[in-house]
Design a protein around this motif. Structure first.
Motif, PDB file in Angstrom:
ATOM      1  N   ARG A  57      57.808  33.427  50.857  1.00 48.64           N
ATOM      2  CA  ARG A  57      56.375  33.606  51.037  1.00 48.64           C
ATOM      3  C   ARG A  57      55.880  32.917  52.305  1.00 48.64           C
ATOM      4  O   ARG A  57      54.784  33.207  52.788  1.00 48.64           O
ATOM      5  N   ASP A  58      56.688  32.027  52.846  1.00 53.53           N
ATOM      6  CA  ASP A  58      56.366  31.346  54.101  1.00 53.53           C
ATOM      7  C   ASP A  58      56.514  32.345  55.252  1.00 53.53           C
ATOM      8  O   ASP A  58      57.581  32.948  55.411  1.00 53.53           O
ATOM      9  N   PRO A  59      55.491  32.525  56.069  1.00 55.70           N
ATOM     10  CA  PRO A  59      55.571  33.516  57.149  1.00 55.70           C
ATOM     11  C   PRO A  59      56.719  33.275  58.119  1.00 55.70           C
ATOM     12  O   PRO A  59      57.193  34.219  58.766  1.00 55.70           O
ATOM     13  N   ASP A  60      57.176  32.046  58.245  1.00 56.77           N
ATOM     14  CA  ASP A  60      58.229  31.721  59.208  1.00 56.77           C
ATOM     15  C   ASP A  60      59.624  31.736  58.585  1.00 56.77           C
ATOM     16  O   ASP A  60      60.609  31.507  59.289  1.00 56.77           O
ATOM     17  N   ALA A  61      59.721  32.005  57.285  1.00 54.91           N
ATOM     18  CA  ALA A  61      61.006  31.879  56.600  1.00 54.91           C
ATOM     19  C   ALA A  61      62.049  32.857  57.138  1.00 54.91           C
ATOM     20  O   ALA A  61      63.217  32.509  57.298  1.00 54.91           O
ATOM     21  N   GLY A  62      61.654  34.097  57.404  1.00 57.53           N
ATOM     22  CA  GLY A  62      62.609  35.086  57.891  1.00 57.53           C
ATOM     23  C   GLY A  62      63.268  34.647  59.182  1.00 57.53           C
ATOM     24  O   GLY A  62      64.500  34.691  59.318  1.00 57.53           O
ATOM     25  N   ARG A  63      62.461  34.229  60.129  1.00 57.57           N
ATOM     26  CA  ARG A  63      63.012  33.772  61.403  1.00 57.57           C
ATOM     27  C   ARG A  63      63.867  32.530  61.220  1.00 57.57           C
ATOM     28  O   ARG A  63      64.955  32.410  61.798  1.00 57.57           O
ATOM     29  N   THR A  64      63.415  31.608  60.375  1.00 56.75           N
ATOM     30  CA  THR A  64      64.127  30.351  60.180  1.00 56.75           C
ATOM     31  C   THR A  64      65.519  30.568  59.614  1.00 56.75           C
ATOM     32  O   THR A  64      66.496  29.973  60.091  1.00 56.75           O
ATOM     33  N   VAL A  65      65.649  31.428  58.596  1.00 53.30           N
ATOM     34  CA  VAL A  65      66.959  31.598  57.966  1.00 53.30           C
ATOM     35  C   VAL A  65      67.911  32.361  58.882  1.00 53.30           C
ATOM     36  O   VAL A  65      69.116  32.080  58.912  1.00 53.30           O
ATOM     37  N   VAL A  66      67.399  33.318  59.635  1.00 50.95           N
ATOM     38  CA  VAL A  66      68.253  34.043  60.584  1.00 50.95           C
ATOM     39  C   VAL A  66      68.751  33.089  61.667  1.00 50.95           C
ATOM     40  O   VAL A  66      69.945  33.080  62.012  1.00 50.95           O
ATOM     41  N   GLU A  67      67.860  32.273  62.218  1.00 50.49           N
ATOM     42  CA  GLU A  67      68.263  31.330  63.257  1.00 50.49           C
ATOM     43  C   GLU A  67      69.257  30.310  62.721  1.00 50.49           C
ATOM     44  O   GLU A  67      70.220  29.941  63.412  1.00 50.49           O
ATOM     45  N   ALA A  68      69.043  29.856  61.488  1.00 49.88           N
ATOM     46  CA  ALA A  68      69.956  28.870  60.899  1.00 49.88           C
ATOM     47  C   ALA A  68      71.354  29.447  60.735  1.00 49.88           C
ATOM     48  O   ALA A  68      72.362  28.780  60.999  1.00 49.88           O
ATOM     49  N   ALA A  69      71.435  30.699  60.301  1.00 47.22           N
ATOM     50  CA  ALA A  69      72.738  31.338  60.116  1.00 47.22           C
ATOM     51  C   ALA A  69      73.449  31.517  61.446  1.00 47.22           C
ATOM     52  O   ALA A  69      74.651  31.228  61.574  1.00 47.22           O
ATOM     53  N   ARG A  70      72.748  31.980  62.435  1.00 47.27           N
ATOM     54  CA  ARG A  70      73.372  32.213  63.739  1.00 47.27           C
ATOM     55  C   ARG A  70      73.799  30.899  64.385  1.00 47.27           C
ATOM     56  O   ARG A  70      74.871  30.814  65.005  1.00 47.27           O
ATOM     57  N   GLU A  71      72.983  29.886  64.244  1.00 49.50           N
ATOM     58  CA  GLU A  71      73.339  28.585  64.810  1.00 49.50           C
ATOM     59  C   GLU A  71      74.568  27.996  64.113  1.00 49.50           C
ATOM     60  O   GLU A  71      75.448  27.422  64.750  1.00 49.50           O
ATOM     61  N   GLN A  72      74.649  28.168  62.794  1.00 50.88           N
ATOM     62  CA  GLN A  72      75.771  27.625  62.034  1.00 50.88           C
ATOM     63  C   GLN A  72      77.089  28.290  62.427  1.00 50.88           C
ATOM     64  O   GLN A  72      78.115  27.618  62.570  1.00 50.88           O
ATOM     65  N   HIS A  73      77.089  29.593  62.587  1.00 52.30           N
ATOM     66  CA  HIS A  73      78.330  30.341  62.771  1.00 52.30           C
ATOM     67  C   HIS A  73      78.598  30.756  64.219  1.00 52.30           C
ATOM     68  O   HIS A  73      79.705  31.194  64.532  1.00 52.30           O
ATOM     69  N   GLY A  74      77.578  30.650  65.053  1.00 53.61           N
ATOM     70  CA  GLY A  74      77.748  31.070  66.436  1.00 53.61           C
ATOM     71  C   GLY A  74      77.601  32.564  66.656  1.00 53.61           C
ATOM     72  O   GLY A  74      77.601  33.033  67.795  1.00 53.61           O
ATOM     73  N   ARG A  75      77.474  33.323  65.582  1.00 56.11           N
ATOM     74  CA  ARG A  75      77.281  34.767  65.642  1.00 56.11           C
ATOM     75  C   ARG A  75      76.786  35.230  64.287  1.00 56.11           C
ATOM     76  O   ARG A  75      76.854  34.489  63.308  1.00 56.11           O
ATOM     77  N   LEU A  76      76.291  36.438  64.232  1.00 52.27           N
ATOM     78  CA  LEU A  76      75.838  36.994  62.957  1.00 52.27           C
ATOM     79  C   LEU A  76      76.190  38.477  62.933  1.00 52.27           C
ATOM     80  O   LEU A  76      75.781  39.245  63.808  1.00 52.27           O
TER      81      LEU A  76
END
Length: 223
Positions: A57-76
């Protein structure tokens, strides 16, 4: 079983009955995972995965989780959206707060994840949304839920063509009623008497098959 070693996936809604099953099947195939949901305890049960708690429900959640995944793995390489809420009752009895939550979680959250993921996915990547049969067959006493799911299905159908330029596959999946327990956790109203639903393990297996193959649209009749 397709080997997904070296591939990275974000599973949104992985604390739920269906999302957790999808995540485990991807892990079994060798994929590296980031899993998100509101329950840290439920996410921890998935096993060897990068976990990010988030409220969609947080407006920024979508961007946050995508960025977190890409940062963790180096790719998505892929995103699965398996989060959702449901509400029951006549249209005249569904209050604005319930409508807002349905729109936020079942429409705006997938839109925001899709929008954030498209520019960063690897060529050949995939974004899959788990919708519902009511997107095809709207039901009384589920009017708002049906309408929101139909809107999300339309969003993914339209975005599919746009995503081809980026060599990203966009998939909408609309399973029939499945025994996930979601109806018993409705945010409003009481569920109608429903027939026995599909086995969530079988539904998760079918969704993973669509994810790793070349499918783009999985209607309720495909289950």
């Amino acid at each position: 079983m397709t080997d997904l070693s070296g591939k990275t996936y974000l599973v949104v809604g992985a604390s739920g009955a269906l999302g957790s099953r999808i995540a485990r099947r991807l892990a079994d195939r060798g994929a590296d995972l980031t899993v998100t949901g509101r329950s840290a305890d439920a996410l921890a049960e998935i096993g060897d995965a990068h976990t990010v708690t988030a409220d969609l429900r947080d407006p920024d959640a979508g961007r946050t989780v995508v960025e977190a995944a890409r940062e963790q793995h180096g790719r998505l390489d892929g995103v699965v959206i398996a989060a959702g809420v449901v509400a029951f009752g006549p249209l005249t009895e569904i209050d604005d707060d319930t409508v807002d939550d349905l729109v936020l979680v079942d429409f705006l959250a997938p839109l925001r994840v899709l929008r954030a993921a498209l520019p960063v996915l690897e060529p050949g990547g995939v974004i899959l949304n788990v919708s519902a049969v009511v997107a095809e067959k709207p039901l009384p006493n589920m009017a708002v839920y049906s309408a929101v799911k139909a809107a999300t299905a339309a969003l993914f159908t339209a975005a599919r063509t746009e995503a081809r330029r980026r060599k990203v596959r966009v998939v909408d999946v609309r399973p029939p009623h499945t025994e996930t327990g979601l109806a018993g956790r409705a945010i409003a109203g009481d569920p109608p008497r429903l027939p026995t639903g599909l086995d969530p393990d079988a539904v998760a297996e079918r969704i993973v098959a669509a994810l790793v193959d070349d499918e783009t649209d999985v209607p309720s009749t495909a289950f």
